[in-house]
Design a protein around this motif. Structure first.
Motif, PDB file in Angstrom:
ATOM      1  N   ARG A   1       0.810  -1.220   0.000  1.00 47.56           N
ATOM      2  CA  ARG A   1       0.000   0.000   0.000  1.00 47.56           C
ATOM      3  C   ARG A   1       0.846   1.273   0.000  1.00 47.56           C
ATOM      4  O   ARG A   1       0.677   2.145   0.833  1.00 47.56           O
ATOM      5  N   TYR A   2       1.731   1.370  -0.964  1.00 45.08           N
ATOM      6  CA  TYR A   2       2.564   2.575  -1.111  1.00 45.08           C
ATOM      7  C   TYR A   2       1.717   3.725  -1.614  1.00 45.08           C
ATOM      8  O   TYR A   2       0.778   3.537  -2.386  1.00 45.08           O
ATOM      9  N   ARG A   3       2.068   4.932  -1.209  1.00 47.28           N
ATOM     10  CA  ARG A   3       1.443   6.132  -1.740  1.00 47.28           C
ATOM     11  C   ARG A   3       2.410   7.304  -1.679  1.00 47.28           C
ATOM     12  O   ARG A   3       3.306   7.327  -0.834  1.00 47.28           O
TER      13      ARG A   3
ATOM     14  N   TRP B   1       3.830   3.948   3.346  1.00 41.94           N
ATOM     15  CA  TRP B   1       3.564   2.532   3.072  1.00 41.94           C
ATOM     16  C   TRP B   1       3.160   1.824   4.351  1.00 41.94           C
ATOM     17  O   TRP B   1       3.390   2.297   5.447  1.00 41.94           O
ATOM     18  N   ASP B   2       2.553   0.655   4.187  1.00 41.86           N
ATOM     19  CA  ASP B   2       2.176  -0.218   5.300  1.00 41.86           C
ATOM     20  C   ASP B   2       3.279  -1.256   5.466  1.00 41.86           C
ATOM     21  O   ASP B   2       3.552  -2.023   4.549  1.00 41.86           O
TER      22      ASP B   2
ATOM     23  N   ASN C   1       1.638   2.159   9.318  1.00 39.82           N
ATOM     24  CA  ASN C   1       1.954   3.115   8.267  1.00 39.82           C
ATOM     25  C   ASN C   1       3.219   3.883   8.590  1.00 39.82           C
ATOM     26  O   ASN C   1       3.331   4.494   9.648  1.00 39.82           O
TER      27      ASN C   1
END
Length: 113
Positions: free
Chosen positions: A12-14, A29-30, A70
């Motif tokens: 879950r990168y952003r 990221w997670d 996160n």
């Protein structure tokens, strides 16, 4: 030390703009498992070879919520309109190589999101 044989457990990168999108970026990221993540980055793609990247940074903020861990890194002093490549390495290995591009600093350039 760079470990290339195993994969970091990150998902879950952003990328997030908080201030100047031409010179700053937040990467989040997670962290599913593993500890002590370090992000290696630079303007040249070195794949998963983290030792070849000129810059490294550790998370400045970690937020545990809804079963996720996160991690966030705030990057500053980046060059406008430039692609940056990065990998995250933790105690379990090195994740896949990713990239982002900073926004232009020319007000006449068009952008599309």
């Amino acid at each position: 030390m760079c470990v290339l044989t195993t994969q970091a457990k990150t998902v879950r990168y952003r990328t997030v703009w908080r201030t100047d999108p031409a010179t700053t970026m937040v990467i989040g990221w997670d962290q599913v498992s593993g500890v002590q993540p370090i992000m290696y980055f630079g303007k040249t793609d070195h794949g998963k070879n983290c030792a070849a990247y000129p810059s490294r940074q550790t998370p400045s903020k970690v937020n545990h919520a809804k079963g996720m861990k996160n991690h966030f890194i705030r990057l500053k002093n980046l060059e406008p309109n430039t692609v940056y490549y990065f990998v995250v390495q933790d105690s379990e290995g090195t994740g896949r190589r990713m990239s982002f591009k900073t926004a232009t600093d020319n007000i006449n350039d068009r952008i599309s999101i």
